[in-house]
Each structure stands twice: as structure tokens, then as C-alpha cells.
Design an enzyme around this catalytic site. Structure first.
Site, PDB file in Angstrom:
ATOM      1  CB  CYS A 132      -1.578   3.019  10.537  1.00 25.01           C
ATOM      2  SG  CYS A 132      -0.518   2.647   8.917  1.00 25.01           S
ATOM      3  CB  VAL A 160       9.019  -4.917   4.404  1.00 25.07           C
ATOM      4  CG1 VAL A 160       9.991  -5.205   3.128  1.00 25.07           C
ATOM      5  CG2 VAL A 160       9.833  -4.576   5.726  1.00 25.07           C
ATOM      6  NE  ARG A 206       0.608  -6.712  -2.247  1.00 20.88           N
ATOM      7  CZ  ARG A 206       0.508  -6.108  -1.238  1.00 20.88           C
ATOM      8  NH1 ARG A 206       1.669  -6.239  -0.289  1.00 20.88           N
ATOM      9  NH2 ARG A 206      -0.704  -5.637  -0.476  1.00 20.88           N
ATOM     10  CD  GLU A 246       2.791   5.360   5.600  1.00 15.79           C
ATOM     11  OE1 GLU A 246       1.964   6.231   5.146  1.00 15.79           O
ATOM     12  OE2 GLU A 246       2.666   4.587   6.366  1.00 15.79           O
ATOM     13  CE1 TYR A 275      -4.253  -0.927   0.143  1.00 17.91           C
ATOM     14  CE2 TYR A 275      -3.320  -2.860   1.203  1.00 17.91           C
ATOM     15  CZ  TYR A 275      -4.264  -2.389   0.710  1.00 17.91           C
ATOM     16  OH  TYR A 275      -5.396  -3.077   0.599  1.00 17.91           O
ATOM     17  CE  LYS A 297       2.901   6.814  10.019  1.00 17.95           C
ATOM     18  NZ  LYS A 297       2.510   6.448   8.788  1.00 17.95           N
TER      19      LYS A 297
HETATM   20  C1  UDX Z   1       3.427   0.077   5.129  1.00 16.92           C
HETATM   21  C2  UDX Z   1       4.386   0.220   6.246  1.00 16.92           C
HETATM   22  O1  UDX Z   1       5.390  -0.520   5.822  1.00 16.92           O
HETATM   23  C3  UDX Z   1       3.893  -0.017   7.546  1.00 16.92           C
HETATM   24  O2  UDX Z   1       4.972   0.059   8.492  1.00 16.92           O
HETATM   25  C4  UDX Z   1       3.152   1.149   7.851  1.00 16.92           C
HETATM   26  O3  UDX Z   1       2.568   1.029   9.116  1.00 16.92           O
HETATM   27  C5  UDX Z   1       1.904   0.515   6.869  1.00 16.92           C
HETATM   28  O4  UDX Z   1       2.223   0.685   5.750  1.00 16.92           O
HETATM   29  P1  UDX Z   1       1.856  -1.473   3.741  1.00 16.92           P
HETATM   30  O5  UDX Z   1       2.634  -1.216   2.581  1.00 16.92           O
HETATM   31  O6  UDX Z   1       0.529  -1.435   4.113  1.00 16.92           O
HETATM   32  O7  UDX Z   1       2.736  -1.064   5.045  1.00 16.92           O
HETATM   33  O8  UDX Z   1       2.057  -3.301   3.824  1.00 16.92           O
HETATM   34  P2  UDX Z   1       1.866  -4.310   2.595  1.00 16.92           P
HETATM   35  O9  UDX Z   1       0.753  -3.942   1.873  1.00 16.92           O
HETATM   36  O10 UDX Z   1       1.639  -5.493   3.430  1.00 16.92           O
HETATM   37  O11 UDX Z   1       3.291  -4.553   2.024  1.00 16.92           O
HETATM   38  C6  UDX Z   1       4.415  -4.927   2.170  1.00 16.92           C
HETATM   39  C7  UDX Z   1       5.133  -5.610   1.267  1.00 16.92           C
HETATM   40  O12 UDX Z   1       6.420  -6.031   1.525  1.00 16.92           O
HETATM   41  C8  UDX Z   1       4.338  -7.152   0.784  1.00 16.92           C
HETATM   42  O13 UDX Z   1       4.000  -7.179  -0.432  1.00 16.92           O
HETATM   43  C9  UDX Z   1       5.493  -7.882   1.239  1.00 16.92           C
HETATM   44  O14 UDX Z   1       5.323  -9.268   0.485  1.00 16.92           O
HETATM   45  C10 UDX Z   1       6.835  -7.323   1.071  1.00 16.92           C
HETATM   46  N1  UDX Z   1       7.858  -7.832   1.779  1.00 16.92           N
HETATM   47  C11 UDX Z   1       7.801  -8.197   3.165  1.00 16.92           C
HETATM   48  C12 UDX Z   1       9.157  -8.076   0.937  1.00 16.92           C
HETATM   49  O15 UDX Z   1       8.938  -7.942  -0.474  1.00 16.92           O
HETATM   50  N2  UDX Z   1      10.053  -8.721   1.711  1.00 16.92           N
HETATM   51  C13 UDX Z   1      10.055  -8.808   3.180  1.00 16.92           C
HETATM   52  O16 UDX Z   1      11.275  -9.268   3.579  1.00 16.92           O
HETATM   53  C14 UDX Z   1       8.844  -8.721   3.664  1.00 16.92           C
HETATM   54  C1  UDX Z   2      -3.883   6.792   8.536  1.00 19.10           C
HETATM   55  C2  UDX Z   2      -3.194   8.260   8.537  1.00 19.10           C
HETATM   56  O1  UDX Z   2      -4.576   9.387   8.109  1.00 19.10           O
HETATM   57  C3  UDX Z   2      -2.261   8.300   7.783  1.00 19.10           C
HETATM   58  O2  UDX Z   2      -1.415   9.889   7.910  1.00 19.10           O
HETATM   59  C4  UDX Z   2      -1.176   7.446   7.971  1.00 19.10           C
HETATM   60  O3  UDX Z   2       0.109   7.471   7.295  1.00 19.10           O
HETATM   61  C5  UDX Z   2      -1.837   6.045   8.234  1.00 19.10           C
HETATM   62  O4  UDX Z   2      -3.033   5.916   8.881  1.00 19.10           O
HETATM   63  P1  UDX Z   2      -5.852   5.630   7.022  1.00 19.10           P
HETATM   64  O5  UDX Z   2      -5.619   4.441   7.873  1.00 19.10           O
HETATM   65  O6  UDX Z   2      -5.607   5.406   5.657  1.00 19.10           O
HETATM   66  O7  UDX Z   2      -4.542   6.506   7.361  1.00 19.10           O
HETATM   67  O8  UDX Z   2      -7.192   6.269   7.377  1.00 19.10           O
HETATM   68  P2  UDX Z   2      -7.811   7.947   7.894  1.00 19.10           P
HETATM   69  O9  UDX Z   2      -8.544   8.282   6.782  1.00 19.10           O
HETATM   70  O10 UDX Z   2      -6.572   8.517   8.654  1.00 19.10           O
HETATM   71  O11 UDX Z   2      -8.769   6.677   8.856  1.00 19.10           O
HETATM   72  C6  UDX Z   2      -8.551   6.044   9.972  1.00 19.10           C
HETATM   73  C7  UDX Z   2      -9.633   5.421  10.727  1.00 19.10           C
HETATM   74  O12 UDX Z   2     -10.302   6.632  11.469  1.00 19.10           O
HETATM   75  C8  UDX Z   2     -10.939   5.076   9.890  1.00 19.10           C
HETATM   76  O13 UDX Z   2     -11.336   3.783  10.228  1.00 19.10           O
HETATM   77  C9  UDX Z   2     -12.013   6.223   9.702  1.00 19.10           C
HETATM   78  O14 UDX Z   2     -13.138   5.820   9.388  1.00 19.10           O
HETATM   79  C10 UDX Z   2     -11.650   6.736  11.201  1.00 19.10           C
HETATM   80  N1  UDX Z   2     -12.268   8.080  11.304  1.00 19.10           N
HETATM   81  C11 UDX Z   2     -11.541   9.197  10.679  1.00 19.10           C
HETATM   82  C12 UDX Z   2     -13.486   8.405  12.044  1.00 19.10           C
HETATM   83  O15 UDX Z   2     -14.064   7.686  12.601  1.00 19.10           O
HETATM   84  N2  UDX Z   2     -13.605   9.822  12.261  1.00 19.10           N
HETATM   85  C13 UDX Z   2     -12.862  10.662  11.496  1.00 19.10           C
HETATM   86  O16 UDX Z   2     -13.341  12.010  11.739  1.00 19.10           O
HETATM   87  C14 UDX Z   2     -11.806  10.478  10.942  1.00 19.10           C
END
Ligand code: UDX
Ligand code: UDX
Length: 474
Positions: A276, A90, A39, A165, A12, A220
Site C-alpha cells: 500500500c 479487487v 484462490r 480498509e 488480503y 485513506k
Molecule cells: C487490496 C485493495 O483492493 C487495494 O486497493 C489495496 O490498496 C490493498 O489491498 P488486496 O486484497 O491486497 O488488495 O489484493 P489481492 O490480494 O491482489 O486481491 C485482489 C483479488 O481480486 C485477487 O484475488 C484477484 O483475482 C481478484 N480480482 C481481480 C477479481 O476477482 N476480479 C477482477 O476483475 C480483478
Molecule cells: C499498512 C497500514 O498500516 C494499513 O492501515 C493499510 O490499510 C495498509 O498499509 P501494512 O502494509 O500491512 O499496513 O503494514 P504496516 O504494519 O503499516 O507496516 C508498513 C511498513 O512500514 C512495513 O514495511 C514496516 O516494517 C514498516 N515500519 C512500520 C517501520 O519500518 N517502522 C515502524 O515503526 C512501523
């Protein structure tokens, strides 16, 4: 100047981030690598609808850059060797066993990345932490990079940066193109400037902030903890509104006008979800305890506690309104993703609320415009009704845990006792309740946990309405 960038992790975060980088820095090569072949295949798919991540605007960018200066592959070692800057993107899930289980982050993937980088990097390499990491992880990475000298190329040297991020799902591309700020933490000025130069291609200079590595890592965690805290704060007041006759929308509007408070993130709801918030707060809790600050740990833990309490509270309200029993009752669930405009179900409040309702004996009929039936089954660990019916053993095992997946047509409402709106998808605000009410059992209820349905339409149709933070309107 950086010429070749590698990003480990095509998830993501890594996928969309590198796509935007590639679009804005045409002279730099971006290799996104992942161990997950499926993926990577999806990232390379000709049909852009098959990209593994759905983000508005992502498809067009990938189309523009892929094969030119943006590449997705499983060639981890080769791409590490070629890179002069490597992003670690990762996943860092919460540990499920061992010391710190349930709270601390599992850093095994980070460690394995550091070892791979150490082994295959060929010259001076800037390693950038993109994944959210506990404070002082940079130290661990540096130690691993420096310690495995026997394995690594003698000419390789490393600098470590933290560049967290701040992407919210559904608006990731917009957040990347117009960030509120970009944070670069580190100690080596040249390394910081090299990453700064990449962002400078499209981010105004005054938005690029420099700090030391630890401040960046902690910022963060703190940003996410503050955002989650706001959701728990408003939900706590929402519960208060319901019992006092206040309206949470009016309270939110009134306090949001105070420029010190600000108007964002003040919507009451079923609770925060997503990959997160919970993970990062639990991480903060673990670290606070580790550093001998139990009061700090308890303060932040209460944010997570209120969030799960809120989900159980909603279940109790539904139960109470439906005369204290849900067995033999059918409830329509509208929305399963943790928020609108994403297919992501990680930590979605819908999971806990639906599981509670199933445990009370309700039969659920679930709709979500983006979440698949397979994904719902995965989250529940229970197959849908039609699969259970075909298999005697499953039928017996899940006799009282029945759910089906459905599209949202008029017959969705057939014989429902209640409808619960759990995600704020646009389409749920234009439901024709007049028609729906005719199909539902009487007395029928609509529980709106996002305050998006047409309340008047519900009430005029003869159904009863309950809204989060406002309570029972009829
Ligand atoms: C990210 C951040 O890395 C995490 O710390 C943050 O809090 C949320 O977002 P995200 O991108 O959401 O994680 O994770 P995910 O969609 O699970 O992608 C991670 C990818 O890393 C996976 O596709 C996995 O296959 C890959 N991976 C993992 C590797 O390529 N090598 C590894 O050793 C471990
Ligand atoms: C969050 C942070 O916003 C982003 O900066 C970080 O990098 C990753 O985590 P995300 O998890 O994509 O992003 O969602 P976000 O839009 O922040 O919402 C988080 C949760 O809070 C959702 O379940 C949302 O429905 C809830 N939310 C948000 C509420 O219930 N009320 C609000 O007013 C805002």
C-alpha cells in the site's frame, strides 16, 4: 435491511473482511467471489493451513462461518444478482504503461467490476469501494453503472459508498474486530445507514464516522501517506544518529512521549514495504500534479525517495564494512517478508537490498520463516544456485548472481562473512551468536536493520555489530 452481501476479490482485504463480517452478522449471507479459481479452491480447502492468506485468528473464523453464511466461489454473476450490497475489493496496482505509468493506479479491474455489476445487478444495489482508490473514482464507477442502461436490468438502481480498509497485515483480524474507526463516505443517508447497521453489530457507535465520498477516498490515501512519512522521517533521523553518536531508540522514546507525536511507528528500519504505502503515495503524487499542485507532489514524492535511498544506503554500509568488495563473499540474509508475521513480500525492502548485494557479487544465503524459496526466486527473477548448476545456460547467465535458500540451523552460518537481519521475526532475537561466530569467517559482521538481535551476544562472540540508527558498536 441488508440480507445478502457480495464481495468481488478474495484477496488480503476481501477474504478476512468478509470472514469477520460473517462472524458478526449471522443473519446476512456473505458471498466472496474471485476470478482466480485456484484462490477460491484454497479458501474452500478443508485444511485451514491451506487458506491463501495467513492471518492470526482467520482460520477459526472461516471454520465457524464457511458453508453457513460465508461462501467462497467463482460465481461472480450469480452472486452479483443476488446481492443488495456489493463490496469491490479487487487489486489496484500502479500503472506500468501509458499515461501516469509508475504513479497512477491502474483502474482496469475496478472498471470491469463496475461493468459486471451494472450488467447483472437485479434491484437496488449499494456498491461499496473497499479497494484504495484515487480521489473521485466513485464518480467513474457511478458513471459506468448509470451509463450502461441498455445492458442492465431496468429495475436496478445504485448508490455508491466508500468504506476504506485500514488493515495492517498480521493484525488484520484484530484491526477488523477492534478498529480505531470505521469510515463510511457517501451522499445517500439510507445507503450509509445500511452499512452503518452492519458495523454496529460489533463496533461502538462513536467509532463509525460518516463523511462525503471524496473525503473518505482521500482519507485513506492520507492515512497511508502519513504513516509512510513517519517511517521515512524516523529513518532520516536514524541516518543522522549513526553519524553523530546519538541512538535512534533513545530519540524515538524521547519524542514518542510527546502526546502530540505519539509513540507508534517510530522504529527505524530498512524502509517501508507492503502493497500500500508506495502505491498510495505515488497515487497522491500523480493526483497532486494532475490538479496543478506540483509542490504538494514533490513533498510526498520525497517520502518515497528517502525510502529507496535508505535501502541503497544500507547496501553501501555493508560494502564499506566488508572492505569495499563482496565478490567471493557469502552473506546470510535473515528475513525476506516486508515485516514480521506475514508471508507477503510485496515491495519488501529485502528485495532491493538483496539485489544490490547480488550485483556487488555477493553470494546470498536466505532464510525466512514464512516466505517460500519459490517466492524469493519470483522476486529476484533469478533461480537458486542448485537450479542454475543443473542447467548450463542458466549457470552462464547468472554466474555472478548466486543465492540459496536455507533453514535456520547451526550450519546456516557456515563460512558466512556477514549476517544481515532484514525482517524483525522473533526467532532472530534468540540466535546463539557464540555458536554462530565459530562457523563464520573472520572478521565476521552482523548488520541489524531492525534492532532486534542480542547486541551483547554478538559483541561477546567476537563478531562486529552494526545497528541501524546507532551505527558501529565495535
Ligand atoms: C487490496 C485493495 O483492493 C487495494 O486497493 C489495496 O490498496 C490493498 O489491498 P488486496 O486484497 O491486497 O488488495 O489484493 P489481492 O490480494 O491482489 O486481491 C485482489 C483479488 O481480486 C485477487 O484475488 C484477484 O483475482 C481478484 N480480482 C481481480 C477479481 O476477482 N476480479 C477482477 O476483475 C480483478
Ligand atoms: C499498512 C497500514 O498500516 C494499513 O492501515 C493499510 O490499510 C495498509 O498499509 P501494512 O502494509 O500491512 O499496513 O503494514 P504496516 O504494519 O503499516 O507496516 C508498513 C511498513 O512500514 C512495513 O514495511 C514496516 O516494517 C514498516 N515500519 C512500520 C517501520 O519500518 N517502522 C515502524 O515503526 C512501523
Amino acid at each position: 435491511m441488508i440480507k445478502n452481501v457480495c464481495c468481488i476479490g478474495a484477496g488480503y482485504v476481501g477474504g478476512p473482511t468478509m470472514s469477520v463480517f460473517a462472524d458478526k452478522c449471522k443473519d446476512v449471507i456473505f458471498n466472496v467471489v474471485d476470478v482466480n479459481e485456484e484462490r477460491i479452491k484454497a479458501w474452500n480447502s478443508d485444511d485451514l493451513a491451506k487458506l491463501p492468506i495467513y492471518e492470526p485468528g482467520l482460520g477459526e473464523i472461516v471454520k465457524r462461518c464457511r458453508g453457513k453464511n460465508l461462501f467462497f466461489s467463482c460465481e461472480v454473476y450469480k452472486c452479483i444478482a443476488e446481492a443488495d450490497m456489493i463490496f469491490i475489493s479487487v487489486n489496484t496496482p500502479t500503472k506500468t504503461k501509458g499515461v501516469g505509468a509508475g504513479k497512477a493506479s491502474d483502474l482496469k479491474w475496478i472498471e470491469s467490476c463496475a461493468r459486471q455489476i451494472s450488467a447483472y445487478a437485479t434491484a437496488h444495489t449499494i456498491v461499496v469501494e473497499k479497494s484504495t482508490l484515487p480521489v473521485r473514482t466513485g464518480e467513474v464507477i457511478k458513471e459506468i453503472l448509470d451509463s450502461s442502461k441498455s445492458l442492465r436490468n431496468k429495475n436496478s438502481t445504485f448508490d455508491i459508498l466508500s468504506n476504506p480498509e485500514f488493515l495492517a497485515e498480521g493484525t488484520a483480524i484484530e484491526n477488523l474486530l477492534n478498529p480505531d474507526r470505521v469510515l463510511i463516505g457517501g451522499s445517500n443517508k439510507d445507503a450509509i445507514n445500511a452499512l452503518h447497521a452492519i458495523y454496529k453489530n460489533w463496533v461502538p457507535e462513536e467509532k463509525i464516522i460518516h463523511s462525503n465520498l471524496w473525503s473518505s477516498e482521500l482519507s485513506k490515501l492520507t492515512a497511508n501517506a502519513f504513516l509512510a512519512q513517519r517511517v521515512s522521517s524516523i529513518n532520516s533521523i536514524g541516518a543522522f544518529c549513526e553519524v553523530t553518536g546519538a541512538d535512534i531508540r533513545e530519540v524515538s522514546r524521547a519524542i514518542g512521549k510527546d502526546s502530540r507525536i505519539g509513540s507508534k511507528f517510530l522504529n527505524a528500519g530498512p524502509g517501508f514495504g507492503g502493497s500500500c504505502f508506495k502505491k498510495d503515495i505515488l497515487n497522491l503524487v500523480y493526483l497532486a500534479n494532475h490538479f496543478g499542485l506540483p509542490e504538494v507532489a514533490n513533498f510526498w514524492e520525497s517520502v518515497v525517495h528517502l525510502n529507496s535511498w535508505n535501502q541503497d544506503r544500507l547496501t553501501h554500509i555493508i560494502l564499506e564494512k566488508l572492505f569495499g568488495t563482496l565478490s567471493e563473499k557469502k552473506i546470510g540474509i535473515l528475513g525476506f517478508s516486508f515485516k514480521a508475521n506475514t508471508n507477503d513480500t510485496r515491495e519488501s525492502p529485502a528485495i532491493q537490498i538483496c539485489k544490490n548485494l547480488l550485483s556487488e557479487g555477493a553470494t546470498l544465503k536466505i532464510h525466512d520463516p514464512k516466505v517460500s524459496k519459490k517466492q524469493v526466486a519470483l522476486e529476484f527473477g533469478i533461480p537458486p544456485i542448485e537450479e542454475c548448476k543443473k542447467n548450463e545456460e542458466l549457470n552462464k547467465k547468472f554466474k555472478y548472481k548466486k543465492w540459496e535458500y536455507s533453514i535456520l540451523k547451526d550450519d546456516f552460518f557456515d563460512n558466512l562473512d556477514a549476517v544481515v537481519v532484514l525482517t524483525e521475526w522473533d526467532i532472530y532475537s534468540s540466535i546463539n551468536w557464540e555458536k554462530a561466530a565459530k562457523k563464520m569467517r573472520s572478521p565476521g559482521w552482523v548488520f541489524d536493520t531492525r534492532l532486534i538481535v542480542d547486541e551483547e551476544g554478538v559483541i561477546n562472540s567476537g563478531l562486529s555489530f552494526w545497528g541501524i540508527g546507532i551505527g558501529n558498536l565495535k
